[in-house]
Design a protein around this motif. Sequence first.
Motif, PDB file in Angstrom:
ATOM      1  N   ARG A  64       0.680   0.373  -6.644  1.00  0.00           N
ATOM      2  CA  ARG A  64      -0.622  -0.205  -6.280  1.00  0.00           C
ATOM      3  C   ARG A  64      -1.648   0.003  -7.392  1.00  0.00           C
ATOM      4  N   SER A  65      -1.609   1.184  -8.021  1.00  0.00           N
ATOM      5  CA  SER A  65      -2.605   1.475  -9.054  1.00  0.00           C
ATOM      6  C   SER A  65      -2.459   0.521 -10.239  1.00  0.00           C
ATOM      7  N   ARG A  66      -1.199   0.246 -10.595  1.00  0.00           N
ATOM      8  CA  ARG A  66      -0.992  -0.644 -11.731  1.00  0.00           C
ATOM      9  C   ARG A  66      -1.498  -2.046 -11.407  1.00  0.00           C
ATOM     10  N   LEU A  67      -1.233  -2.502 -10.180  1.00  0.00           N
ATOM     11  CA  LEU A  67      -1.672  -3.838  -9.793  1.00  0.00           C
ATOM     12  C   LEU A  67      -3.201  -3.911  -9.701  1.00  0.00           C
ATOM     13  N   PHE A  79      -4.859  -7.237   8.815  1.00  0.00           N
ATOM     14  CA  PHE A  79      -3.906  -6.141   9.066  1.00  0.00           C
ATOM     15  C   PHE A  79      -3.817  -5.258   7.820  1.00  0.00           C
ATOM     16  N   SER A  80      -4.167  -3.973   7.948  1.00  0.00           N
ATOM     17  CA  SER A  80      -4.322  -3.109   6.767  1.00  0.00           C
ATOM     18  C   SER A  80      -3.747  -1.723   6.994  1.00  0.00           C
ATOM     19  N   PRO A  81      -2.424  -1.613   7.143  1.00  0.00           N
ATOM     20  CA  PRO A  81      -1.840  -0.294   7.410  1.00  0.00           C
ATOM     21  C   PRO A  81      -1.928   0.628   6.186  1.00  0.00           C
ATOM     22  N   ALA A  82      -1.730   1.915   6.443  1.00  0.00           N
ATOM     23  CA  ALA A  82      -1.884   2.927   5.392  1.00  0.00           C
ATOM     24  C   ALA A  82      -0.751   2.881   4.376  1.00  0.00           C
ATOM     25  N   GLY A  83      -1.097   3.157   3.127  1.00  0.00           N
ATOM     26  CA  GLY A  83      -0.091   3.466   2.112  1.00  0.00           C
ATOM     27  C   GLY A  83       0.650   2.292   1.506  1.00  0.00           C
ATOM     28  N   GLU A 102       1.605   7.735  10.196  1.00  0.00           N
ATOM     29  CA  GLU A 102       0.406   6.895  10.163  1.00  0.00           C
ATOM     30  C   GLU A 102      -0.106   6.693   8.749  1.00  0.00           C
ATOM     31  N   LEU A 103       0.216   7.614   7.869  1.00  0.00           N
ATOM     32  CA  LEU A 103      -0.202   7.475   6.470  1.00  0.00           C
ATOM     33  C   LEU A 103       0.800   6.658   5.655  1.00  0.00           C
ATOM     34  N   GLY A 104       1.846   6.139   6.313  1.00  0.00           N
ATOM     35  CA  GLY A 104       2.780   5.255   5.608  1.00  0.00           C
ATOM     36  C   GLY A 104       4.121   5.894   5.287  1.00  0.00           C
ATOM     37  N   TYR A 105       4.280   7.190   5.593  1.00  0.00           N
ATOM     38  CA  TYR A 105       5.588   7.825   5.374  1.00  0.00           C
ATOM     39  C   TYR A 105       6.558   7.311   6.428  1.00  0.00           C
ATOM     40  N   GLN A 156       0.857   7.120  -3.366  1.00  0.00           N
ATOM     41  CA  GLN A 156      -0.492   7.652  -3.134  1.00  0.00           C
ATOM     42  C   GLN A 156      -1.429   7.249  -4.264  1.00  0.00           C
ATOM     43  N   TYR A 157      -2.680   6.981  -3.894  1.00  0.00           N
ATOM     44  CA  TYR A 157      -3.672   6.728  -4.937  1.00  0.00           C
ATOM     45  C   TYR A 157      -4.075   8.030  -5.589  1.00  0.00           C
ATOM     46  N   GLU A 158      -4.140   8.025  -6.884  1.00  0.00           N
ATOM     47  CA  GLU A 158      -4.696   9.161  -7.611  1.00  0.00           C
ATOM     48  C   GLU A 158      -5.826   8.612  -8.471  1.00  0.00           C
ATOM     49  N   HIS A 159      -6.955   9.268  -8.407  1.00  0.00           N
ATOM     50  CA  HIS A 159      -8.126   8.798  -9.136  1.00  0.00           C
ATOM     51  C   HIS A 159      -7.823   8.623 -10.621  1.00  0.00           C
ATOM     52  N   LYS A 160      -7.161   9.635 -11.186  1.00  0.00           N
ATOM     53  CA  LYS A 160      -6.860   9.639 -12.619  1.00  0.00           C
ATOM     54  C   LYS A 160      -5.949   8.464 -12.991  1.00  0.00           C
TER      55      LYS A 160
END
Lengths: 324, 324
Positions: free
Chosen positions: B240-243, B127-131, B43-46, B64-68
Amino acid sequence: MKFKLLLDLFDEKSNDFLSGEEISNRLSISRAAVWKQINQLRELGYEFEAVSRKGYRLLYKPDQYEHKDLMQNINTAVFGSRLHLLESTSSTQIEAIKLAEEGAEAGTLVISDMQTNGRGRLGRNWFSPAGKGIWMSLVLRPELPVRFMPQLTLLTGVAVCSAIRKVTGVEAGLKWPNDILVNGRKVCGILLEAATEDNKVRYCIAGIGIDVNLSELDYPEDLRSIATSLKIESGTSVSRSRLIGEVMNQLEARYLQYENEGFAPILKEWEALSASIGKQVRSVTLNQVIEGTAIGLSDSGGLMVLTEEGKNSTIFSGEVEIIQ
Amino acid sequence: MKFKLLLDLFDEKSNDFLSGEEISNRLSISRAAVWKQINQLRELGYEFEAVSRKGYRLLYKPDQYEHKDLMQNINTAVFGSRLHLLESTSSTQIEAIKLAEEGAEAGTLVISDMQTNGRGRLGRNWFSPAGKGIWMSLVLRPELPVRFMPQLTLLTGVAVCSAIRKVTGVEAGLKWPNDILVNGRKVCGILLEAATEDNKVRYCIAGIGIDVNLSELDYPEDLRSIATSLKIESGTSVSRSRLIGEVMNQLEARYLQYENEGFAPILKEWEALSASIGKQVRSVTLNQVIEGTAIGLSDSGGLMVLTEEGKNSTIFSGEVEIIQ
């Protein structure tokens, strides 16, 4: 109600004093608890005279909202047909926004006996003590592009002003865009907030605050010269439920008229009820100062002003001061 | 993280199978608990391959998103400088509206790994699935009259489309007013919602949904022919973070340009990135059907269409279908 036993004692005494000791004995509560209940009732709008050795005398009992009573006064198809009646809330606007986001139908009306953080225009606070005013927010779902929202604001002003005149006989007048004045002092404020998607209105919340039964002394010092109540102006208490009913009736009628006939008849009525037109007004914005005689409304709802140099200007937003 | 021990076991095995029994023994949990954790990770996208007698093989680990990591990619003064990073929420729009009502500053960005009830245009679901996608909402507080909101929508489209092209090389194009297409299929949706007072914007929430790393099979049947992802189009996973960082950078730059130079340069850029212009389009509203060739944007941001009868029409709201 929590205070029923205490209020029954005061009813028994009608206009006479009731000592703290007697209350304490008859309700089997401590003197401190008596004092606490009296103060809580004061916060709800009750007024007591306290004289040492004599006790307390009930001077004023606020007009309480009753669901049944409200429903009897609201004779509409949609507006106010779903009521959310609250004792206290931070702001009825915020409650109504929450309900609208959750899908509340058009016509849902939030009424609170008091607001702890009532919302006025331009981020200002609205003084909203318990028991003495109408603090309410109506959910609307107009099928309108955003650019028509200022017309809806003016329409709301026309409806509320007409309702005040009809119920109280007080000669209330409209100050552009959305204040209602009596003898130059504010008796009502109207705040229309909308949630939009691109240029469409998803929903709109019409916030209406009316100072109904406040006395001069209920106002903080800084408001006394600029605010007034219907009771002060008419010399008599006004039933909040009856006035709410009339506002809903007038508002629904105007709204249907607007859907069928457009803005022109509302514009004429606004001008007829206006406290701005013919007056010297001044509008100050970041970019300019416009000063002149207010001569009417533009088709889209702006305030047209004739300046001393004979130029016509139209004011579309911000605040307009009436100079004389 | 809750699944760290289990994920470490898969790391150890790299691309090999790991039996349920081995997991159960090494983590001292029941087989049922293993199965439950695998499903939660799905469910988390794995993605796992499960083969009887062999066990599980980890096929895909979501980004995974990382805050840093996010903070390092966002090189702006204001946009995205305050992050609210969520694992799951009903809708980032609703979260951002709540924050804005509570006074959140311009530039506050809500990102969620998944949405259970993502909000699209015209009350539709997103539609917004995880990960695998970017689901985010940015709080803006523009000092603009409401009528300029459609320009802000187009500006957001230009910024996101430019960011996608820059980070992935995919030839994304804009469909009026605010979809981003690749080869005719939707890869991104933009939803601008505003809260207004009379004709002023109190705050605006720019919702951006980008299908980043979804595979064909991640989509429900009914979306497969109309939606696509950057991974499908580019053949490779995208950070995702870079985008997100690039979207914030592009958006802040355009926003400052808009404040200084107005809409004209944005309009030009929109037209250059357009997937609508030159195409046959059709717009159906309650009152009329407009069909013709899209020829450009009007000064206020409407889509100008030349009909077969040689008439110029401008579309200001609703939906526009590209026919060919």
